[in-house]
Motif scaffolding. Structure first.
Motif, PDB file in Angstrom:
ATOM      1  N   VAL A   1       0.806  -0.934  -0.002  1.00  0.00           N
ATOM      2  CA  VAL A   1       0.086   0.027   0.063  1.00  0.00           C
ATOM      3  C   VAL A   1       0.977   1.140   0.251  1.00  0.00           C
ATOM      4  CG1 VAL A   1      -1.626  -1.166   1.214  1.00  0.00           C
ATOM      5  CG2 VAL A   1      -0.253   0.012   2.351  1.00  0.00           C
ATOM      6  N   PRO A   2       0.418   2.217  -0.504  1.00  0.00           N
ATOM      7  CA  PRO A   2       1.203   3.549  -0.467  1.00  0.00           C
ATOM      8  C   PRO A   2       1.497   4.145   0.986  1.00  0.00           C
ATOM      9  CG  PRO A   2      -0.349   3.825  -2.123  1.00  0.00           C
ATOM     10  CD  PRO A   2      -0.862   2.428  -1.327  1.00  0.00           C
ATOM     11  N   ASP A   3       2.514   4.450   1.336  1.00  0.00           N
ATOM     12  CA  ASP A   3       2.735   4.831   2.656  1.00  0.00           C
ATOM     13  C   ASP A   3       2.107   6.103   3.122  1.00  0.00           C
ATOM     14  OD1 ASP A   3       3.900   4.446   5.242  1.00  0.00           O
ATOM     15  OD2 ASP A   3       5.816   5.178   4.830  1.00  0.00           O
ATOM     16  N   GLY A   4       1.945   6.283   4.358  1.00  0.00           N
ATOM     17  CA  GLY A   4       1.090   7.410   4.708  1.00  0.00           C
ATOM     18  C   GLY A   4       0.828   7.476   6.313  1.00  0.00           C
ATOM     19  N   PHE A   5       0.159   8.317   6.692  1.00  0.00           N
ATOM     20  CA  PHE A   5      -0.095   8.375   8.103  1.00  0.00           C
ATOM     21  C   PHE A   5      -1.691   8.978   8.412  1.00  0.00           C
ATOM     22  CE2 PHE A   5       1.403  12.516   6.563  1.00  0.00           C
ATOM     23  CZ  PHE A   5       0.643  13.401   7.047  1.00  0.00           C
ATOM     24  N   VAL A   6      -2.333   8.573   9.527  1.00  0.00           N
ATOM     25  CA  VAL A   6      -3.583   8.962  10.014  1.00  0.00           C
ATOM     26  C   VAL A   6      -3.559  10.416  11.065  1.00  0.00           C
ATOM     27  CG1 VAL A   6      -5.708   8.154  11.066  1.00  0.00           C
ATOM     28  CG2 VAL A   6      -4.387   6.826   9.508  1.00  0.00           C
ATOM     29  N   VAL A   7      -4.407  11.212  10.533  1.00  0.00           N
ATOM     30  CA  VAL A   7      -4.657  12.175  11.686  1.00  0.00           C
ATOM     31  C   VAL A   7      -5.657  11.599  12.500  1.00  0.00           C
ATOM     32  CG1 VAL A   7      -5.150  14.656  11.881  1.00  0.00           C
ATOM     33  CG2 VAL A   7      -3.677  14.047  10.229  1.00  0.00           C
ATOM     34  N   THR A   8      -5.609  11.390  13.925  1.00  0.00           N
ATOM     35  CA  THR A   8      -6.324  10.565  14.415  1.00  0.00           C
ATOM     36  C   THR A   8      -7.651  11.325  15.026  1.00  0.00           C
ATOM     37  OG1 THR A   8      -5.504  11.097  16.794  1.00  0.00           O
ATOM     38  CG2 THR A   8      -4.476   9.278  15.259  1.00  0.00           C
TER      39      THR A   8
ATOM     40  N   LEU B   1     -19.742   9.929  17.415  1.00  0.00           N
ATOM     41  CA  LEU B   1     -18.843   9.877  15.999  1.00  0.00           C
ATOM     42  C   LEU B   1     -17.786  10.770  16.054  1.00  0.00           C
ATOM     43  CD1 LEU B   1     -19.706   8.446  13.371  1.00  0.00           C
ATOM     44  CD2 LEU B   1     -20.814  10.773  12.627  1.00  0.00           C
ATOM     45  N   ALA B   2     -16.653  10.476  15.287  1.00  0.00           N
ATOM     46  CA  ALA B   2     -15.528  11.235  15.043  1.00  0.00           C
ATOM     47  C   ALA B   2     -14.929  10.906  13.853  1.00  0.00           C
ATOM     48  CB  ALA B   2     -14.379  10.950  16.017  1.00  0.00           C
ATOM     49  N   MET B   3     -13.953  11.608  13.233  1.00  0.00           N
ATOM     50  CA  MET B   3     -13.488  11.319  12.146  1.00  0.00           C
ATOM     51  C   MET B   3     -11.864  11.609  12.211  1.00  0.00           C
ATOM     52  SD  MET B   3     -13.437  13.257   8.251  1.00  0.00           S
ATOM     53  CE  MET B   3     -15.185  12.671   7.678  1.00  0.00           C
ATOM     54  N   ALA B   4     -11.344  10.433  11.692  1.00  0.00           N
ATOM     55  CA  ALA B   4      -9.790  10.606  11.320  1.00  0.00           C
ATOM     56  C   ALA B   4      -9.673  10.957   9.814  1.00  0.00           C
ATOM     57  CB  ALA B   4      -9.379   9.094  11.680  1.00  0.00           C
ATOM     58  N   VAL B   5      -8.349  11.271   9.543  1.00  0.00           N
ATOM     59  CA  VAL B   5      -8.096  11.506   8.284  1.00  0.00           C
ATOM     60  C   VAL B   5      -6.768  10.960   7.774  1.00  0.00           C
ATOM     61  CG1 VAL B   5      -7.612  13.412   6.399  1.00  0.00           C
ATOM     62  CG2 VAL B   5      -9.308  13.842   8.510  1.00  0.00           C
ATOM     63  N   VAL B   6      -6.964  10.062   6.599  1.00  0.00           N
ATOM     64  CA  VAL B   6      -5.636   9.493   5.818  1.00  0.00           C
ATOM     65  C   VAL B   6      -5.005  10.223   5.085  1.00  0.00           C
ATOM     66  CG1 VAL B   6      -5.209   7.760   4.387  1.00  0.00           C
ATOM     67  CG2 VAL B   6      -6.841   7.236   6.282  1.00  0.00           C
ATOM     68  N   VAL B   7      -3.728  10.413   5.231  1.00  0.00           N
ATOM     69  CA  VAL B   7      -2.913  11.464   4.336  1.00  0.00           C
ATOM     70  C   VAL B   7      -2.181  10.213   3.690  1.00  0.00           C
ATOM     71  CG1 VAL B   7      -1.174  13.098   3.999  1.00  0.00           C
ATOM     72  CG2 VAL B   7      -2.877  13.307   5.638  1.00  0.00           C
ATOM     73  N   GLN B   8      -1.815   9.807   2.527  1.00  0.00           N
ATOM     74  CA  GLN B   8      -1.397   8.918   1.847  1.00  0.00           C
ATOM     75  C   GLN B   8      -0.701   9.407   0.344  1.00  0.00           C
ATOM     76  OE1 GLN B   8      -4.276   5.700   0.452  1.00  0.00           O
ATOM     77  NE2 GLN B   8      -2.810   4.061   0.913  1.00  0.00           N
ATOM     78  N   GLN B   9       0.377   8.832   0.222  1.00  0.00           N
ATOM     79  CA  GLN B   9       1.299   9.125  -1.089  1.00  0.00           C
ATOM     80  C   GLN B   9       0.317   8.850  -2.086  1.00  0.00           C
ATOM     81  OE1 GLN B   9       5.058   7.653  -0.894  1.00  0.00           O
ATOM     82  NE2 GLN B   9       5.489   7.976  -2.989  1.00  0.00           N
ATOM     83  N   MET B  10       0.307   9.516  -3.145  1.00  0.00           N
ATOM     84  CA  MET B  10      -0.491   9.195  -4.590  1.00  0.00           C
ATOM     85  C   MET B  10       0.323   8.289  -5.150  1.00  0.00           C
ATOM     86  SD  MET B  10      -3.272  10.678  -4.675  1.00  0.00           S
ATOM     87  CE  MET B  10      -3.608  10.372  -6.493  1.00  0.00           C
ATOM     88  N   VAL B  11      -0.474   7.545  -5.904  1.00  0.00           N
ATOM     89  CA  VAL B  11       0.371   6.793  -7.108  1.00  0.00           C
ATOM     90  C   VAL B  11       0.021   7.291  -8.341  1.00  0.00           C
ATOM     91  CG1 VAL B  11       0.270   4.551  -7.966  1.00  0.00           C
ATOM     92  CG2 VAL B  11       0.039   4.574  -5.529  1.00  0.00           C
ATOM     93  N   GLY B  12       0.855   7.488  -8.876  1.00  0.00           N
ATOM     94  CA  GLY B  12       0.894   7.938 -10.579  1.00  0.00           C
ATOM     95  C   GLY B  12       0.196   6.868 -11.279  1.00  0.00           C
ATOM     96  N   ALA B  13      -1.090   6.648 -11.240  1.00  0.00           N
ATOM     97  CA  ALA B  13      -1.829   5.561 -11.894  1.00  0.00           C
ATOM     98  C   ALA B  13      -1.759   5.599 -13.022  1.00  0.00           C
ATOM     99  CB  ALA B  13      -3.023   5.186 -11.227  1.00  0.00           C
ATOM    100  N   ARG B  14      -1.114   4.331 -13.967  1.00  0.00           N
ATOM    101  CA  ARG B  14      -1.350   3.958 -15.160  1.00  0.00           C
ATOM    102  C   ARG B  14      -2.874   3.622 -15.529  1.00  0.00           C
ATOM    103  NH1 ARG B  14       0.278  -1.390 -17.094  1.00  0.00           N
ATOM    104  NH2 ARG B  14      -1.713  -1.588 -16.422  1.00  0.00           N
ATOM    105  N   SER B  15      -3.381   2.553 -14.672  1.00  0.00           N
ATOM    106  CA  SER B  15      -4.530   1.985 -14.668  1.00  0.00           C
ATOM    107  C   SER B  15      -5.098   1.789 -13.217  1.00  0.00           C
ATOM    108  CB  SER B  15      -4.385   0.745 -15.367  1.00  0.00           C
ATOM    109  OG  SER B  15      -4.078   0.698 -16.593  1.00  0.00           O
ATOM    110  N   SER B  16      -6.370   1.859 -12.919  1.00  0.00           N
ATOM    111  CA  SER B  16      -6.987   1.688 -11.587  1.00  0.00           C
ATOM    112  C   SER B  16      -8.511   1.192 -11.440  1.00  0.00           C
ATOM    113  CB  SER B  16      -6.775   2.900 -10.724  1.00  0.00           C
ATOM    114  OG  SER B  16      -7.122   4.014 -11.341  1.00  0.00           O
ATOM    115  N   GLY B  17      -8.782   0.681 -10.378  1.00  0.00           N
ATOM    116  CA  GLY B  17     -10.378   0.254 -10.398  1.00  0.00           C
ATOM    117  C   GLY B  17     -10.700  -0.258  -9.299  1.00  0.00           C
TER     118      GLY B  17
END
Length: 367
Positions: free
Chosen positions: A42-49, A186-202
């Motif tokens: 998975v692309p690396d990243g972090f979570v704002v909790t 209810l609460a919301m965390a936020v994921v911050v994740q490195q983008m993949v320069g995608a050729r294809s996806s789905g």
């Protein structure tokens, strides 16, 4: 025993998160950490909790009342009032300043990502991860905001706040009120994740989304970023693969006219025409399909239930290292049908006669 680290730190790297950390990292964040622990790419990243969310939002009020209670009092059958009130709540969330310690933590983790990738102002995805999102019982997919190709520390902080505010969008509040989901918890965390320069996806389902067949994997694929598939802006290629033999038993190659690509300005994405020479070419080759199926089966086995997966194939990573998972959550539609089919018609009674009487009585009263 003290409070777990995940419940107090405002920011945590994926490596410190697992499936049991939904309360701190939300459904999406917990899943990404769990996938990483399971050895999935998975692309690396972090979570704002959610700790950061609560520090910023719990004290906010609209017209003198905490925002969670104002949201809980909204009537989904009164859309005009709900629209006006949620706009006030979102404005309050977006305008509140973050604690300096939270800003410093977000910025430090973003700079670590940049350093490890060897790229200044690394583009990242900033994705909502609510605590009731992506569970086996309910899927909030698409109800809160996701921002793609966000660059720069200040911009990441700004988009985290926008994600928090989207917890109070008209669609999200209406969904929760109709299902009786408690607002104060209810609460919301936020994921911050490195983008993949995608050729294809789905997307990929480890059971058929049409028939519920658990012996197949269904894959939808198109060119560029996956947002084109998820948003319905393109008719994707569709592949159905047998889990038993690995054979591609159905292959539908569509004419793919539109794709989502990074904005040349370096911020956000744009929707443009797919080059003519690519439109009728499959977005995946057979080796990539086989690798996706193998990963899907591995993730399903890890979680013990069919999965709904988002994936991307990098345009620059070498074959064998170019397939990334962006998200995995339990499949919910057929899981609910299975649960309904296996639910007992009546609780067993102490005596067989009483049990039969109860069942027949219910059938009689319902006829």
């Amino acid at each position: 025993m003290g409070t777990p680290m995940t419940m107090t730190h405002p920011v945590l790297p994926f490596a410190d998160i697992g499936r049991d950390d939904v309360a701190a990292a939300g459904g999406k964040g917990a899943s990404l950490g769990e996938l990483l622990r399971a050895g999935i790419r998975v692309p690396d990243g972090f979570v704002v909790t959610t700790a950061a969310f609560r520090q910023a939002v719990d004290h906010l009020a609209v017209r003198g009342e905490p925002i969670a209670y104002r949201a809980a009092a909204l009537d989904p059958q009164a859309p005009e009032a709900l629209t006006a009130e949620t706009a006030l709540i979102r404005a309050a969330v977006e305008s509140t300043p973050l604690l300096p310690s939270v800003v410093e933590a977000i910025t430090a983790h973003y700079e670590r990502l940049c350093a490890e990738a060897g790229q200044r102002d690394l583009p990242v995805a900033v994705r909502s991860s609510a605590t009731s999102e992506d569970s086996a019982e309910a899927s909030f997919a698409g109800l809160q905001d996701t921002y793609l190709w966000v660059s720069g520390g200040d911009s990441v902080v700004e988009h985290v706040r926008r994600c928090w505010a989207s917890l109070y969008s008209v669609e999200s509040v209406t969904y929760r009120r109709r299902r009786g989901i408690p607002e104060p918890d209810l609460a919301m965390a936020v994921v911050v994740q490195q983008m993949v320069g995608a050729r294809s996806s789905g997307v990929m389902f480890t059971r058929s989304p049409l028939t519920g067949d658990r012996s197949v994997v269904a894959i939808d694929a198109s060119w560029g970023l996956g947002s084109a598939v998820v948003s319905g802006d393109v008719t994707p290629d569709a592949f159905v693969v047998s889990k038993v033999t690995g054979e591609i038993i159905r292959r539908t190659v569509s004419t793919k006219t539109r794709w989502h690509q990074p904005d040349p300005s370096g911020h956000g994405i744009v929707e443009t025409d797919v080059p003519v020479q690519l439109r009728d070419v499959p977005a995946l080759d057979d080796e990539e399909i086989a690798e996706l199926v193998a990963i899907g089966r591995r993730v399903e086995s890890h979680y013990g239930c069919p999965q709904d997966i988002e994936w991307a194939v990098s345009r620059i990573a070498p074959p064998g290292e170019n397939v990334f998972l962006l998200q995995s959550r339990p499949e919910t539609v057929w899981a609910k049908k299975d649960a309904a089919r296996t639910a007992p018609t009546a609780a067993p009674a102490a005596r067989a006669f009483d049990h039969v009487f109860t069942v027949l009585g219910k059938r009689s009263s319902g006829s």
